[in-house]
Design an enzyme around this catalytic site. Structure first.
Site, PDB file in Angstrom:
ATOM      1  N   GLN A 129       0.840  -1.202   0.000  1.00  0.00           N
ATOM      2  CA  GLN A 129       0.000   0.000   0.000  1.00  0.00           C
ATOM      3  C   GLN A 129       0.875   1.252   0.000  1.00  0.00           C
ATOM      4  O   GLN A 129       0.549   2.269   0.625  1.00  0.00           O
ATOM      5  CB  GLN A 129      -0.938   0.004   1.208  1.00  0.00           C
ATOM      6  CG  GLN A 129      -2.171  -0.862   1.059  1.00  0.00           C
ATOM      7  CD  GLN A 129      -3.199  -0.243   0.106  1.00  0.00           C
ATOM      8  OE1 GLN A 129      -3.193   0.951  -0.160  1.00  0.00           O
ATOM      9  NE2 GLN A 129      -4.088  -1.081  -0.418  1.00  0.00           N
ATOM     10  N   SER A 130       1.965   1.213  -0.724  1.00  0.00           N
ATOM     11  CA  SER A 130       2.978   2.252  -0.652  1.00  0.00           C
ATOM     12  C   SER A 130       2.498   3.621  -1.127  1.00  0.00           C
ATOM     13  O   SER A 130       2.115   3.803  -2.284  1.00  0.00           O
ATOM     14  CB  SER A 130       4.195   1.839  -1.489  1.00  0.00           C
ATOM     15  OG  SER A 130       5.115   2.899  -1.595  1.00  0.00           O
ATOM     16  N   ASN A 131       2.575   4.601  -0.227  1.00  0.00           N
ATOM     17  CA  ASN A 131       2.308   5.982  -0.604  1.00  0.00           C
ATOM     18  C   ASN A 131       3.393   6.510  -1.539  1.00  0.00           C
ATOM     19  O   ASN A 131       3.121   7.299  -2.446  1.00  0.00           O
ATOM     20  CB  ASN A 131       2.236   6.867   0.641  1.00  0.00           C
ATOM     21  CG  ASN A 131       1.056   6.527   1.530  1.00  0.00           C
ATOM     22  OD1 ASN A 131      -0.079   6.506   1.078  1.00  0.00           O
ATOM     23  ND2 ASN A 131       1.328   6.238   2.792  1.00  0.00           N
ATOM     24  N   CYS A 165       5.045   4.785  -3.754  1.00  0.00           N
ATOM     25  CA  CYS A 165       4.779   4.274  -5.108  1.00  0.00           C
ATOM     26  C   CYS A 165       3.653   5.071  -5.776  1.00  0.00           C
ATOM     27  O   CYS A 165       3.718   5.368  -6.971  1.00  0.00           O
ATOM     28  CB  CYS A 165       4.421   2.799  -5.055  1.00  0.00           C
ATOM     29  SG  CYS A 165       5.855   1.711  -4.745  1.00  0.00           S
TER      30      CYS A 165
END
Length: 333
Positions: free
Chosen positions: A76-78, A80
């Site tokens: 759930q990378s911000n 990315c």
């Protein structure tokens, strides 16, 4: 420090606000005055701190003739999300390598940032097991894309190298200018500490400007001793890049690791309380992985009397609220 010598794209057009949060401060007993630096309001899809880092990293990529960006993060990378958004803005392809740090947590149908990856047209997503060599995985993908005639550029996780951390040296300068204009004296600054670029950049900037403002990081994954060494090393390297004379004292880097809970991205009761409390008192959204756990740390430190009564404490809000929608059961439960 002369940051104008470093190429950047100009994504940060104006200073993000510094806001008093009196209702939140009152809910914590009213003995400490809390202020928030709203980097959640930075430009880029749904905002967040990585825009400051990518301002410099994407400029470097374009200077090197790249047509493709590769980066990595958790599922759930911000980081990315924001890297993809700026790649889209610049007309660059973007490929993501996602680390499933908690087995079974990746789903291509998930809400939150996973949904936004698809909405913005990510070129590919590669999911690897937790503990993988992420740089090695990105380098393999870069080699494949280069073989197809592309010109890939790797942005490390969190854009946490000296190029990216320069964005938070700039943020420290910006913050000090704002505080002067506001006539506000800050006694302490608290930041989330994860991939280390934000924390290291702020420390470098505060030391480089001789601010005298101590900076504490609230860990979201590693133990105190490991995180402090990572942050200090990057701060030293960043200081050398931007021209801070004398380096960064080891004591300038302080981390707290009591708020990680069972692991990175795994919810804690204190995180849930902090997210709900700030939302219900000030209408400001945190995220469950970074800013939520960091605020949980700040809340606990205030309650324990870590800060002197009457202190002005500045919290750096790094954004990430889209991830909330992947944690609905946590908050509704």
């Amino acid at each position: 420090m002369n940051l104008a010598q470093f190429p950047r794209r100009g994504y940060v057009k104006e200073a993000t606000p510094i806001e008093a949060v009196p209702a939140f401060s009152k809910a914590l007993g009213g003995k400490v005055n809390i202020f928030i630096k709203r980097d959640d309001l930075l430009p880029g899809c749904a905002g967040g701190n990585k825009t400051r880092k990518l301002d410099f990293c994407i400029a470097d990529a374009l200077d090197k003739g790249a047509d493709t960006i590769i980066t990595c993060g958790a599922v759930q990378s911000n980081h990315c999300r924001l890297t993809l958004s700026w790649a889209v803005k610049e007309g660059l392809d973007c490929h993501l390598v996602l680390e499933e740090r908690v087995k079974g947590t990746y789903s291509p149908e998930a809400s939150g940032n996973n949904f936004l990856f698809q909405l913005m047209g990510v070129k590919s997503i590669t999911v690897v097991p937790g503990g993988s060599d992420m740089m090695g995985e990105m380098e393999k993908l870069a080699a494949t894309l280069a073989g197809q005639g592309k010109k890939p550029y790797i942005v490390p996780g969190g854009a946490s190298n000296t190029i990216g951390a320069t964005g938070y040296v700039s943020c420290a300068q910006e913050t000090l200018e704002q505080l002067f204009a506001m006539g506000l004296n800050i006694d302490h600054m608290v930041v989330p500490s994860g991939s280390a670029g934000t924390h290291a950049g702020v420390v470098t900037g505060m030391v480089g400007c001789n601010s005298g403002i101590p900076v504490s990081g609230i860990n979201v994954s590693r133990t105190k001793d490991v995180q402090e060494e990572i942050v200090h090393k990057l701060a030293e390297e960043t200081a050398e890049r931007v021209g801070v004379k004398g380096g960064i004292p080891r004591e300038a880097v302080e981390c707290f690791d009591s708020y990680v809970g069972p692991g990175y991205s795994l919810p804690t009761e204190s995180m849930v309380e902090a997210v709900k409390l700030l939302a219900s008192t000030e209408g400001i959204l945190l995220d469950p992985v970074y800013s939520g756990k960091a605020m949980a740390g700040l809340v606990d430190l205030v309650r324990k009397g870590h800060f002197a009564e009457g202190s002005n404490v500045l919290f750096l809000h790094t954004g990430g609220s889209p991830a909330l929608y992947a944690y609905l059961d946590t908050f509704r439960g």
